[in-house]
Design a protein around this motif. Structure first.
Motif, short mmCIF file in Angstrom:
data_model
loop_
_atom_site.label_atom_id
_atom_site.label_comp_id
_atom_site.label_asym_id
_atom_site.label_seq_id
_atom_site.Cartn_x
_atom_site.Cartn_y
_atom_site.Cartn_z
N ARG A 104 0.86 -1.19 0.00
CA ARG A 104 0.00 0.00 0.00
C ARG A 104 0.88 1.23 0.00
NH1 ARG A 104 -5.16 -0.92 2.80
NH2 ARG A 104 -5.23 -3.07 3.54
N LEU A 105 0.43 2.26 -0.66
CA LEU A 105 1.10 3.55 -0.59
C LEU A 105 0.74 4.18 0.75
CD1 LEU A 105 0.59 5.30 -4.03
CD2 LEU A 105 2.66 4.28 -3.12
N SER A 106 1.70 4.90 1.36
CA SER A 106 1.34 5.56 2.62
C SER A 106 1.02 7.03 2.39
CB SER A 106 2.47 5.39 3.63
OG SER A 106 3.65 5.94 3.09
N ARG A 107 1.37 7.54 1.21
CA ARG A 107 1.07 8.95 0.96
C ARG A 107 0.40 9.10 -0.40
NH1 ARG A 107 6.14 12.03 3.70
NH2 ARG A 107 6.30 10.55 5.40
N PHE A 108 -0.47 10.07 -0.46
CA PHE A 108 -1.22 10.29 -1.69
C PHE A 108 -1.08 11.73 -2.12
CE2 PHE A 108 -2.84 6.58 0.35
CZ PHE A 108 -3.10 5.69 -0.71
N LYS A 109 -1.56 11.97 -3.30
CA LYS A 109 -1.40 13.30 -3.89
C LYS A 109 -2.76 13.99 -3.86
CE LYS A 109 -0.30 13.72 -8.48
NZ LYS A 109 0.62 13.65 -9.61
N PHE A 110 -2.75 15.22 -3.33
CA PHE A 110 -3.98 16.02 -3.39
C PHE A 110 -3.90 16.84 -4.68
CE2 PHE A 110 -7.43 18.60 -2.55
CZ PHE A 110 -8.00 18.35 -1.32
N TRP A 111 -4.78 16.51 -5.57
CA TRP A 111 -4.68 17.13 -6.89
C TRP A 111 -5.86 18.08 -7.11
CZ3 TRP A 111 -3.31 13.74 -11.80
CH2 TRP A 111 -2.54 14.53 -12.66
N ILE A 112 -5.54 19.28 -7.58
CA ILE A 112 -6.60 20.26 -7.80
C ILE A 112 -6.51 20.78 -9.25
CG2 ILE A 112 -7.49 22.55 -7.14
CD1 ILE A 112 -6.22 22.01 -4.35
N ASN A 113 -7.64 20.80 -9.93
CA ASN A 113 -7.70 21.44 -11.24
C ASN A 113 -8.15 22.88 -11.01
OD1 ASN A 113 -8.45 22.45 -13.78
ND2 ASN A 113 -8.91 20.36 -14.54
N ILE A 114 -7.18 23.77 -11.05
CA ILE A 114 -7.46 25.16 -10.65
C ILE A 114 -8.40 25.85 -11.64
CG2 ILE A 114 -5.42 26.19 -11.77
CD1 ILE A 114 -6.73 27.13 -8.27
N ASP A 115 -8.36 25.44 -12.90
CA ASP A 115 -9.27 26.04 -13.89
C ASP A 115 -10.72 25.75 -13.55
OD1 ASP A 115 -7.09 26.97 -15.30
OD2 ASP A 115 -6.92 25.11 -16.47
N VAL A 116 -10.95 24.49 -13.16
CA VAL A 116 -12.32 24.12 -12.77
C VAL A 116 -12.70 24.88 -11.50
CG1 VAL A 116 -13.81 22.22 -12.07
CG2 VAL A 116 -12.11 21.87 -13.87
N ALA A 117 -11.75 24.96 -10.58
CA ALA A 117 -12.01 25.66 -9.33
C ALA A 117 -12.39 27.11 -9.62
CB ALA A 117 -10.79 25.61 -8.41
N ARG A 118 -11.67 27.72 -10.57
CA ARG A 118 -11.96 29.11 -10.92
C ARG A 118 -13.35 29.22 -11.53
NH1 ARG A 118 -7.94 29.87 -13.93
NH2 ARG A 118 -6.57 30.62 -12.28
N GLU A 119 -13.65 28.32 -12.43
CA GLU A 119 -14.95 28.34 -13.10
C GLU A 119 -16.09 28.22 -12.11
OE1 GLU A 119 -14.17 25.92 -16.61
OE2 GLU A 119 -16.32 26.09 -17.05
N LEU A 120 -15.85 27.39 -11.06
CA LEU A 120 -16.90 27.16 -10.06
C LEU A 120 -16.85 28.19 -8.94
CD1 LEU A 120 -16.63 23.27 -9.79
CD2 LEU A 120 -18.54 24.56 -10.79
N GLY A 121 -15.81 29.05 -9.00
CA GLY A 121 -15.66 30.03 -7.91
C GLY A 121 -15.34 29.37 -6.58
N LEU A 122 -14.67 28.24 -6.65
CA LEU A 122 -14.32 27.52 -5.41
C LEU A 122 -12.80 27.40 -5.31
CD1 LEU A 122 -16.87 24.54 -5.43
CD2 LEU A 122 -16.73 26.35 -3.72
N TYR A 123 -12.17 28.53 -5.02
CA TYR A 123 -10.71 28.48 -4.91
C TYR A 123 -10.29 27.65 -3.70
CZ TYR A 123 -10.32 32.08 -8.48
OH TYR A 123 -10.37 32.76 -9.65
#
Lengths: 343, 721
Positions: free
Chosen positions: A307-326
Motif C-alpha cells: 500500500r502507498l502511505s502517501r497520496f497526492k492532493f490534486w486540484i484542477n485550478i481552472d475548474v475551481a476558478r470556473e466554479l468560484g471555489l478556490y
C-alpha cells in the motif's frame, strides 16, 4: 491545524513508501539471467508501467518486458493467454481488475487452460483485490499473485473533501453493473454518515441491453444537484471514468465540484479535485514487489499486497476558478495543481 | 620525668591569634583568586553576551525574513500562478494563524492590496495595522529588512503580486521582546555558572590552603610555641614534599637532633655522676640535670598529624553536588516512568521514589555510625561512593519504574554511608571551642552542593536529558571517592580505637526523649525542617514550577535559591548562636520566618505576587529559616548529648537524634502528596506553612516551660572524653 497536519501526513507523493520498501529488500542479482516480464494492460500503457520499468532499470535488474493491450475488452484475453503460454515469462504484470481477472483468474477458479495459474503475477490498479476475488486478503494473498493497492482509504478521501470546503452533502453517481462501484458505494454508505456528512446515491439507469446508459449522466447530475448535494464523488468506476468528459461537463454546468479517487478523471477530464495515488510511484512500488519475486526469490503468496502511505492532493485550478471555489491557502501549500497554461 | 612542665603551653590568646592569622591568609588568598576569577569571568561573559545580542538580532530578523519569504511565495503562487484574485483567497486567516502559532516570535501577519486595503490580518487589530501602514508609508521605509521600528514592531514587507495598479504585500511584524527574553535567559544561565564556579573555586581553594598551608603552619606554630617553652618532643607528620613539607622535615630534623644531643647529654651527665666520689658534686650534677629537665622537654613526644575537619569538605561537597544534580527533575524523571495502571494515584507514584530514597537513608544511617567507628571514615565513605555510583548508573540505564526505584534506593544507601562517614569525621576532629563552627564546615559542604547541584543539573538535563545527567553524577561521585582514597590514609584516622560502638538501646532512647529539649528540638523543629525539605523542596517545587511553565534550567535555578539562602547566613547564625547561646530564640525566629513565608502563598494573589513569586518567597524564607534552625539545633543537640555523655554516649545521642530526624524526610513527600491532592500545588505551600508554624509555637511553649533547666546547663559543652 489538525486538518493540516493530517493532510500533510496523508498526502503528497508516495516516494517514502517506495524508498522504505527498497531499503528492506537487498536482492542478490543473478547476473546471467534476464527475467522475462509479460505485461497486460486494459486501455494502453500508462505512467504506472513507466514507473515500474524505471525502478527496475535503476536497480539494474536484467529484464525484458513485453506489454500487450486488452483494449477495454476481456474478449481479447484468450489470444494474449496463448502468447503467454508460448513465451513462458518469469512474471506477469496486469493492469486493472478486468485484466487481472481475465488473465490470472479468480482465487476460486480451478486450473484452467484459459487462465495463467502457474506463473507469479503482480497486479496494479485493482481497486478491491479481495472483493474481486483476486487475492484472499491484503496480508495473505493465498496464491501466487500479489500486487499494489492504489486507493486512499474512504476516511482519508472524505477528510480531503472536507479540507477543501465544509461540504454538507455528497452525491455519488455510479455504474450499478460494476462490482467495484457497488463495493465503493457500500463503503461510502457506511462511512460518510459517520463523518457527519449526508450521502445520496444515484445508480445509472440501464439501456435495453442491460448496460449503463451514458446518455443519462447530465440528467443524473442535475438530479444530484436538486437533491441538495454540494459535491460529487467519483469512485474507482471505469464507466464514469470513460464518460468523464460528459460527466464533469454536466457537473460544472450544474455548478457542482467533482472529487475523484483515482488519477485518470483528474488528468483527462474536468474533475475539480481528488486524493489520488501517483501512477509513477505506484509503478515503482509494484516493481519493488517484482524485484523481490524475481531477484529475491520470494514467493508472491508470501508478499502482502503493498500500500502507498502517501497520496497526492490534486486540484484542477481552472475548474475551481470556473466554479468560484478556490482552494484554501493551507491546501495550496501542499497540493498539486493542474491548470490550462501549465502542463 | 618532671611533672611541673604540664602547665599549658598554648593559651587561648595564642589560639585566637593563630585563628585570626590563619583567617587572614586564607581570606586574602581566596579573595584574591576569586576576584581575579570574577573579573575574568565577567569580562568574558560580558563580551560573549554583547556578541550574543549582536548575533541574535540579525538571526531573529533572518528567521522572520525566512518566514516572510515562505508565506509571501506561497501567496504569490496562489495569486500569480494560480491566478486567484487576492481578495478571493480562501482560508488565509487560518493559514496565518497556523504560522503565528508555530512562530512565537512573529507578532502579526497582514496582507495589504495595491490600494492599501487590508485584506487579511492576524495578530494585531486592523486599526493598529492602519496606523503602522500610515507611518510606514509616510517615512517610505517599507522593505523586508525588519529595520523599521513602528509602534513597537519591527515590520518587514514582502511583495506578493505586482501589477500596473500597484503591489500587493505581505507585512510581517516581530517584536524585540522575544530577543530580550532570550537574552535574559542567557544572562541568568551565565550568572548561575559564574556563581557556581565561584563557590566551587572557593571550596577547592579553602580545602587546599587548609590542607597544605594553614594546617601545617598551625602545627608548626603549636610545636614552636611549645619549643619556646623548652619542649622539643613532638614530631610533625607530613607526607608532602612541597615547601611546607620541607620546612616540616627540617623542623623534625631539628627536634631529632636536639633529642640525640639531649640523650648524649643525659648519658654524659650520668657518666659524670658515676665518676664522682664526692656526694655533693653528684647531687649538684643531678640538680643541674633536673633543672635542665624542668626547662626543656625533649623526650616522650608524640607524632602530630596534620588533619582537619575541613578535609572532608571537598569530597563531601562533590558527592552532594552529584546527588543534587538530579534534584530539579527527579519528580519529572519519575513521572516519565510511572506506570499508568496502578491502584496508587500518579502523585503518590511520583512521591514514592523520593520517600523510599529517604527511607533507605533513614534505615542505613544508624548502622552507619557503628560502621564508621569500626571500619573508619575512609572505608565507609568509599563503600558509600560505590553504592551511589551503581545507583546513578542504574538510573542512567533506567527501563522501568521499578528499577528506577531500586537504583534510587541504592543511591540512598550510598548517600547515607557517605553522610555518616563525613559526620563521623567531623565528630572525631571537631574542636570543642568552636563546635558549631565545625559543624558549620560540614553543613557548608552540604549546602554548597545543594546550591550548585540543581541549577547545573537542570541545565544539563535541559540539554542532554535526565538519564545522561545521572551518568555525570556517577562521574562526580567517582571523583569524590578518588579524593577520599588519596587523602584519607587509614593511619591518619583517629587513634582512638577504644571508641564504643554505637548501639541504640530503647532505654537510652527513652531517656533522651524524656529530655524536653531533645524532644522538642527533634519533633518541633528538626523533623518539620526535614519534612519541608523532602516534601516541599524536593517534591512540590519541581512539579509546581514545571506546571507553571519553567524548564529544567529555570527550576534548578529557582531551587538553588534555597541552598543559597541557607549558605549565605549559616555562618553568621552559627557564630551568633555560639557567641550568644540564644539557640532557642534563633530556632524560634527561623521557624516563624519559614512558616510565614509559606503561608503568604495563601493570599499571594491579593497582594500582587505571581504564582512563581510565591514559590520563590517560600523557598527563600525556608532557606533562611532552616539556616537559623539547623545551626542552633545541632548545637542544642550536641549540648544535650554532652549531658548524657556518661550514660549514653555523645555519639549515640547524636545518632539517635539523626535517626528520628530523618523520619521527616520519609513522611515529607507523603505529606506533600496529601496536601497537593487535597488543595492543589499552590495552597499546599500554605499547608506546609501551617504545619511549620504550629510546631514552632509548640517548641517555644515547651522551651519557655523548661527554660530554667537550660540556663543551669553551663558550660554548654561537656569536655571531650
Amino acid at each position: 491545524m489538525r486538518k493540516k497536519i493530517y493532510l500533510i501526513s496523508v498526502l503528497v507523493v508516495a516516494c517514502f513508501a517506495v524508498n522504505h520498501a527498497t531499503a528492506q529488500s537487498v536482492p542478490t542479482a543473478n547476473a546471467n539471467k534476464t527475467y522475462k516480464i509479460f505485461g497486460v494492460v486494459w486501455r494502453g500503457e500508462t505512467e504506472v508501467e513507466a514507473g515500474f520499468q524505471e525502478y527496475l532499470n535503476q536497480r539494474g535488474v536484467p529484464y525484458e518486458m513485453t506489454i500487450r493491450n486488452l483494449n477495454l475488452s476481456r474478449a481479447n484475453a484468450p489470444g494474449i493467454i496463448e502468447e503467454i503460454k508460448q513465451v513462458k515469462p518469469d512474471l506477469i504484470y496486469t493492469w486493472g481488475t478486468g485484466t487481472t481477472q481475465s488473465i490470472l483468474g479468480k482465487l476460486s477458479e480451478s486450473e484452467s487452460d484459459s487462465l495463467i495459474r502457474d506463473i507469479p503475477g503482480i497486479f496494479v490498479l485493482v481497486a478491491y483485490p479481495v472483493s474481486a476475488e483476486i487475492v484472499n486478503s491484503f496480508e495473505d494473498p493465498g496464491r501466487n499473485v500479489t500486487g499494489v493497492a492504489f486507493l486512499a482509504s474512504i476516511e482519508a478521501q472524505i477528510k480531503s473533501i472536507l479540507a477543501y470546503r465544509p461540504f454538507k452533502k455528497i452525491a455519488v453517481i455510479y455504474d450499478a453493473t460494476s462490482s467495484n462501484s457497488k463495493i465503493n458505494v457500500s463503503q461510502l454508505e457506511e462511512i460518510v454518515p459517520q463523518m457527519g456528512l449526508e450521502l445520496s446515491v444515484f445508480p445509472i439507469p440501464k439501456t435495453a441491453d442491460g448496460k449503463s446508459d451514458p446518455e443519462s449522466l447530465p440528467e443524473l447530475v442535475q438530479k444530484a444537484k436538486d437533491s441538495g448535494a454540494d459535491v460529487l464523488y467519483m469512485g474507482p468506476d471505469s464507466f464514469i471514468t470513460r464518460h468523464g468528459d460528459a460527466y464533469t461537463a454536466a457537473a460544472i454546468k450544474a455548478e457542482l465540484p467533482t472529487f475523484a479517487s483515482t488519477q485518470s478523471p483528474l488528468r483527462n477530464t474536468r474533475a475539480m479535485f481528488g486524493l489520488v495515488s501517483d501512477y509513477h510511484t505506484l509503478g515503482k512500488l509494484a516493481a519493488v514487489q517484482a524485484e523481490r519475486i524475481l531477484v529475491g526469490g520470494e514467493k508472491p503468496e508470501d508478499l502482502p499486497v503493498a500500500r502507498l502511505s502517501r497520496f497526492k492532493f490534486w486540484i484542477n485550478i481552472d475548474v475551481a476558478r470556473e466554479l468560484g471555489l478556490y482552494p484554501p491557502m493551507d491546501l495550496i501549500s501542499i497540493a498539486d495543481f493542474k491548470q490550462s497554461n501549465v502542463n | 620525668m618532671n611533672t611541673e612542665s604540664t602547665k599549658p603551653v598554648l593559651d587561648q590568646s595564642h589560639i585566637n591569634d593563630f585563628l585570626t592569622h590563619q583567617k587572614g591568609l586564607l581570606t586574602r588568598m581566596v579573595l584574591l583568586s576569586v576576584v581575579v576569577l570574577l573579573i575574568g569571568q565577567f569580562a568574558v561573559s560580558w563580551f560573549a553576551l554583547l556578541g550574543f545580542e549582536k548575533e541574535l538580532s540579525p538571526q531573529l530578523s533572518q528567521k522572520a525574513q525566512a518566514v516572510g519569504n515562505a508565506i509571501s511565495s506561497e501567496l504569490a503562487y496562489a495569486v500569480g500562478e494560480l491566478k486567484i484574485p487576492p481578495d478571493q483567497l480562501v482560508g488565509v486567516d487560518e493559514y496565518f494563524e497556523n504560522y503565528l502559532r508555530s512562530n512565537k516570535d512573529i507578532e502579526y501577519l497582514a496582507m495589504i492590496d495595491a490600494s492599501g486595503k487590508t485584506l487579511f490580518i492576524q495578530g494585531v487589530e486592523p486599526e493598529m495595522m492602519g496606523t503602522i501602514l500610515t507611518e510606514l508609508n509616510s517615512n517610505g521605509l517599507s522593505n523586508s529588512n525588519f529595520e523599521t521600528d513602528v509602534q513597537g514592531f519591527l515590520d518587514g514587507a514582502f511583495i506578493i503580486d505586482e501589477t500596473l495598479s500597484g503591489t500587493t504585500k505581505l507585512h510581517v511584524g516581530v517584536t524585540s521582546e522575544h530577543i530580550r527574553n532570550q537574552f535574559f535567559e542567557m544572562i541568568f544561565e551565565v550568572l548561575t555558572v559564574i556563581a557556581i564556579s565561584w563557590l566551587v573555586t572557593f571550596e577547592f581553594l579553602v580545602f587546599y590552603i587548609r590542607r597544605r598551608i594553614s594546617r601545617p603552619i598551625h602545627h608548626i606554630r603549636t610545636v614552636l610555641a611549645e619549643g619556646s617553652r623548652g619542649k622539643f618532643a613532638n614530631r610533625l607528620v607530613e607526607r608532602s614534599k612541597d615547601e611546607i613539607g620541607q620546612l616540616i622535615t627540617s623542623f623534625n630534623n631539628l627536634v631529632q637532633g636536639l633529642q640525640i644531643k639531649y640523650n648524649d647529654f643525659v648519658y654524659e651527665v650520668a657518666e659524670l655522676k658515676h665518676a664522682q666520689i664526692d656526694d655533693r658534686i653528684s647531687k649538684k650534677i643531678v640538680l643541674v640535670r633536673d633543672k635542665f629537665d624542668e626547662r626543656f622537654i625533649l623526650s616522650g613526644g608524640r607524632d602530630v598529624y596534620s588533619r582537619h575537619v575541613a578535609q572532608i569538605r571537598v569530597p563531601l561537597f562533590l558527592f552532594i553536588f552529584s546527588e543534587e544534580l538530579s534534584r530539579s527533575f527527579i519528580p519529572l524523571f519519575v513521572s516519565k516512568y510511572a506506570p499508568t495502571e496502578m491502584m496508587l494515584s500518579h502523585e503518590v507514584l511520583i512521591g514514592l521514589p523520593i520517600t523510599l530514597f529517604m527511607l533507605a537513608v533513614m534505615i542505613v544511617t544508624p548502622f552507619g555510625g557503628g560502621l564508621v567507628d569500626r571500619f573508619g571514615v575512609r572505608r565507609i565513605f568509599l563503600i558509600g561512593v560505590a553504592a551511589a555510583v551503581l545507583g546513578f548508573i542504574g538510573n542512567f540505564l533506567t527501563q522501568t519504574y521499578y528499577d528506577l526505584i531500586l537504583f534510587r534506593i541504592l543511591t540512598g544507601v550510598g548517600y547515607s554511608l557517605i553522610f555518616v562517614a563525613s559526620e563521623g569525621w567531623v565528630v572525631q576532629n571537631a574542636e570543642s571551642h568552636n563546635r558549631t563552627a565545625s559543624t558549620g564546615v560540614f553543613v557548608t559542604a552540604v549546602f554548597v552542593g545543594i546550591v550548585c547541584g540543581p541549577p547545573i543539573g537542570g541545565m544539563l538535563a535541559n540539554r542532554i536529558g535526565f538519564e545522561a545527567t545521572f551518568l555525570i553524577s556517577a562521574c562526580l561521585a567517582v571523583i569524590s571517592g578518588l579524593i577520599v582514597y588519596q587523602i584519607f590514609r587509614s593511619d591518619e584516622e583517629s587513634q582512638d580505637t577504644s571508641r564504643k560502638r554505637i548501639v541504640l538501646r530503647t532505654r537510652d532512647m527513652i531517656t533522651l526523649l524524656k529530655d524536653p529539649r531533645f524532644f522538642s528540638v527533634l519533633f518541633f523543629t528538626a523533623i518539620p525542617a526535614k519534612m519541608t525539605l523532602a516534601g516541599f523542596i524536593a517534591y512540590l517545587v519541581p512539579l509546581y514550577l514545571t506546571e507553571l511553565g519553567h524548564n529544567e534550567s529555570s527550576v534548578g535555578r529557582l531551587m538553588m535559591l534555597y541552598g543559597l539562602a541557607t549558605l549565605s547566613c549559616i555562618f553568621i547564625f552559627a557564630r551568633y548562636a555560639d557567641q550568644t547561646r540564644k539557640y532557642v530564640q534563633v530556632i524560634f525566629f527561623g521557624g516563624l520566618l519559614a512558616g510565614t513565608g509559606c503561608i503568604v502563598s495563601l493570599f499571594s494573589h491579593h497582594i500582587g505576587i505571581s504564582d512563581t513569586g510565591a514559590v520563590v518567597l517560600a523557598i527563600l524564607t525556608l532557606g533562611f529559616g532552616h539556616a537559623m534552625i539547623m545551626t542552633s539545633q545541632n548545637a542544642m543537640i550536641l549540648m544535650v548529648a554532652g549531658n548524657h555523655a556518661d550514660t549514653i554516649g555523645r555519639a549515640t545521642a547524636v545518632s539517635a537524634y539523626r535517626v528520628i530526624e530523618r523520619t521527616g524526610m520519609v513522611i515529607g513527600p507523603l505529606i506533600a502528596v496529601a496536601l497537593v491532592s487535597q488543595f492543589g500545588y499552590h495552597d499546599a505551600i500554605a499547608g506546609f506553612g501551617v504545619i511549620i508554624l504550629t510546631l514552632i509555637l509548640m517548641f517555644m511553649l515547651v522551651m519557655t516551660i523548661s527554660k530554667a533547666e537550660i540556663e543551669k546547663d553551663q558550660p554548654i559543652y561537656a569536655p571531650d572524653s
